[in-house]
Motif scaffolding. Sequence first.
Motif, PDB file in Angstrom:
ATOM      1  N   ILE A  86       0.846 -11.795   7.840  1.00 40.31           N
ATOM      2  CA  ILE A  86      -0.387 -11.209   7.585  1.00 40.31           C
ATOM      3  C   ILE A  86      -0.536  -9.729   8.056  1.00 40.31           C
ATOM      4  N   SER A  87       0.034  -9.540   9.212  1.00 44.71           N
ATOM      5  CA  SER A  87      -0.065  -8.300   9.810  1.00 44.71           C
ATOM      6  C   SER A  87       0.792  -7.116   8.822  1.00 44.71           C
TER       7      SER A  87
ATOM      8  N   THR B 103      -4.831  -5.157  14.853  1.00 48.47           N
ATOM      9  CA  THR B 103      -5.431  -3.913  14.314  1.00 48.47           C
ATOM     10  C   THR B 103      -4.691  -2.495  14.715  1.00 48.47           C
TER      11      THR B 103
ATOM     12  N   ALA C 117       0.836  -7.747   5.350  1.00 50.22           N
ATOM     13  CA  ALA C 117       0.344  -7.971   3.847  1.00 50.22           C
ATOM     14  C   ALA C 117      -1.191  -7.207   3.898  1.00 50.22           C
ATOM     15  N   TYR C 118      -1.901  -7.644   4.889  1.00 56.55           N
ATOM     16  CA  TYR C 118      -3.446  -7.344   4.689  1.00 56.55           C
ATOM     17  C   TYR C 118      -3.493  -5.594   4.870  1.00 56.55           C
ATOM     18  N   PRO C 119      -2.757  -4.864   5.659  1.00 58.21           N
ATOM     19  CA  PRO C 119      -2.877  -3.598   5.509  1.00 58.21           C
ATOM     20  C   PRO C 119      -2.507  -2.896   4.073  1.00 58.21           C
TER      21      PRO C 119
ATOM     22  N   LEU D 111     -12.329 -10.556  11.130  1.00 52.80           N
ATOM     23  CA  LEU D 111     -11.766 -11.590  12.075  1.00 52.80           C
ATOM     24  C   LEU D 111     -12.373 -12.249  13.051  1.00 52.80           C
TER      25      LEU D 111
ATOM     26  N   TRP E 184       1.152 -14.939  11.419  1.00 53.14           N
ATOM     27  CA  TRP E 184       0.525 -13.675  11.928  1.00 53.14           C
ATOM     28  C   TRP E 184       1.348 -12.486  11.458  1.00 53.14           C
TER      29      TRP E 184
ATOM     30  N   VAL F 132      -3.195  -4.112   1.067  1.00 47.70           N
ATOM     31  CA  VAL F 132      -4.348  -4.165   0.350  1.00 47.70           C
ATOM     32  C   VAL F 132      -5.441  -3.268   0.983  1.00 47.70           C
ATOM     33  N   VAL F 133      -5.634  -3.183   2.096  1.00 48.79           N
ATOM     34  CA  VAL F 133      -6.742  -2.303   2.537  1.00 48.79           C
ATOM     35  C   VAL F 133      -6.253  -0.902   2.227  1.00 48.79           C
TER      36      VAL F 133
ATOM     37  N   VAL G 107     -12.064  -4.618  10.437  1.00 53.30           N
ATOM     38  CA  VAL G 107     -10.999  -5.892  10.357  1.00 53.30           C
ATOM     39  C   VAL G 107     -11.200  -6.743  11.630  1.00 53.30           C
TER      40      VAL G 107
END
Lengths: 46, 75, 653
Positions: free
Chosen positions: C629-630, C414, C632-634, C461, C626, C636-637, C457
């Motif tokens: 993920i770190s 985060t 990709a997810y930002p 998690l 990870w 989307v957000v 987030v």
Amino acid sequence: MASGIITALILGYAGYAFYKSVKKKSQGKCGSCSSGDSCNSAKTCD
Amino acid sequence: MNLGSLSINDEAVIVSISDIDEIVMRRLNSLGVKIGSAVCLSQKTLFGGPCIFECQGKQVSIRNKDAIKIKVAQV
Amino acid sequence: MNKTALLGYPNIGKTTLFNSLTNSYEYVGNWSGVTVEKKVGNLHNNSGKLIDLPGMYDLAPLSKDEEVVMNFFLNEKFNSVLNIIDANHLSTNLHLTIQALEFGKPVIVGLNMVDVAKRNGFTINDSLLSKRLGVTSVPTIARTGEGCSELLNEIACAGESQAFELDYGVEIESLISQITKIIGVKSGHNKRWLSIQFLLNNNMVISYLEGLGIKNELKAALGNKSFNGEIVKKREEYINSLIEEVVTFSEEGKVEWPAKVDALVTHRIFGLPIFLFIMYLVFQATFTWIGAPLSDIVDGFIGGTFTELTEKVLSAIGASTLLHDLVVNGIIAGVGGVLVFVPQIFILFLFISFLEDSGYMSRIAVVMDRFMDVFGLNGKSFIPMIISFGCNVPGIMAARSIEQKKDRLITILTAPFMSCSARLPVYVLFAGAFFSSNQGTIVFSLYVLGIVLALIVTKILSLTILKDEKSIFIVELPQYNLPHAKTLFRSTWEKGKNFIHKAGTIIFAGSIGIWLISYFGMSGANVEMNDSFLAAIGGFFAPIFSPLGFGTWQATAALITGFLAKEVVVSSMAIIYAVSDDTLGAEMIKIFTPASAYAFMVFILLYIPCLATVAVIYRETKSKMWTIISMAYPLVVAYVIAFIINKVGQFFF
């Protein structure tokens, strides 16, 4: 003529700087590390 | 009586520490917080948040749920 | 080459001493096993090198930075140990000293913070302490540099190690000699030290000894007993008798103000508002009161005097149009557009350094813990978050001080939502153009948004993937000290020079690269900007961003370049709109609406960690999954939030 040489020098340096920074960055070093020193955050390096 | 139930500025001596998380326990030990240590509660926070206590001149903060596992005797 | 290791508890001024004892950081070493940077410096009197190890409480490691120290002891060669101890807390600090002495290398003790000790009413007889421990101890005050020259002398003439043996009682002593015998000649380390650490259940020593292939023999010798308590007790008895001899205490001279400050800043009701107020002051000072006027001066210089001068030089040497455009529209626009923000960034770093040095950081951890607990994290995670405001890379590295794996991982994932200084130029540019009357508040709102999303987030998690591990919290609150100006400026400079360095390398290169692809197009050189390669690339992806309100090829191109370093976004825009920075804002007003400008800022805040941050995430988590993920997810957000802001914002702005 002079213009050509200066242009070439600038482009050459830019290429070199780009290559070096990306190489350092992809090792997970921020700028201060890539300038040869360590990250200096009191909490990190205490 | 436990560390979490003291009022601010109360002084006490630790009588027993039981059932505390292993990591918290070892940290407490290396900070000099153990059975027989004199402690003084210096701050509590709202809603059961962490408390701050003084032990051998050190200010240490732990959560209330750990503090209530430290039994103390008031002096 | 003579090598000295710097060892001590966290937060006792080791880094400050390191800075006064050495003249430069010579290199950053990658120690074997864990790739973790340690600072190595040349000692002032050229007598050798000093290695700064992370602060630690005990040689038996609990957290990752403590593993670094133990790893160093087991696997690296060095000649002596400089053990810094806090004069205020001898009873705890000496536990580490004993372990260092048992290691068998010469130990020099730096008795630090003697001034604070005096303030607290303690006087320490250091010559008697030296005599009892059989080492040299030097009283020091790291903040003022007092005692440093004596320390340097002692390091230079650190000779043979003195034998130090503490008698642990019959039962343990017999075990020690048994284990010593089993180890035999298999290890080059001090066998008594290894044995004691083994009996203390030091997991790294255990695996080291297992590596020597004597696991079963050791198991047989030890049985199932734990000797931790007994060993620690013996050490305590020794330390207590030592302290009784060397320390005198008097109530006189004791100062009350630190307790009063603490009563206020950790107050059950006022603590949180005070923290928020301090942060607000920091941002106002950085962006409105001090930083902005300074930036205007720099801006005026680069856009005015400097550009005119360059133009003159260029025409004097008869430069071609290509060279002229490259220098003025490429380099000056791109690099200059970013350099304008140097004052603001330095001021922000100055404040962060002040918070770090003063001792307030760990109070923040306490104040925030209850709040963070709601989200399944602990208050300590807040410190890496605040450091991330400067730069995400050291912020993520600061997460090492968190004991638990789950808490550390969440903090790492985060932290990139914390708005680093590189994103600042974008905000200042847009906030200045669209919301000039309340710039400070708008920028502050972005920082808050970053924190809020990080917390959400975190909650998700800890409710889903990482739900099985509980969170713990224990923190020591260091004594307050007023940061010394020299230390403060040095650490501000260390953090900030990074930015200037980048201006000369990646931003310079990025600017030229962008200029090149904006100068050339399908039809050749010096094409209309709209026909350039850059426009083609940006235009290809632009429709993706239309729902967010900035589906132009210009904005899209700037976003793509931002992955290298976030500052490049502003460079790109300056080049694309071919204007100097002070008119860039005016240009923006034509293209963005206030709502889409805010959406753009939010997207920049969230969309992806920069290249250096991604790499450090990989290094710290050692997990490809990870790391992906770190990244990709930002995205989307960022997309979702920017979409909402653009739609909802239309009704407000």
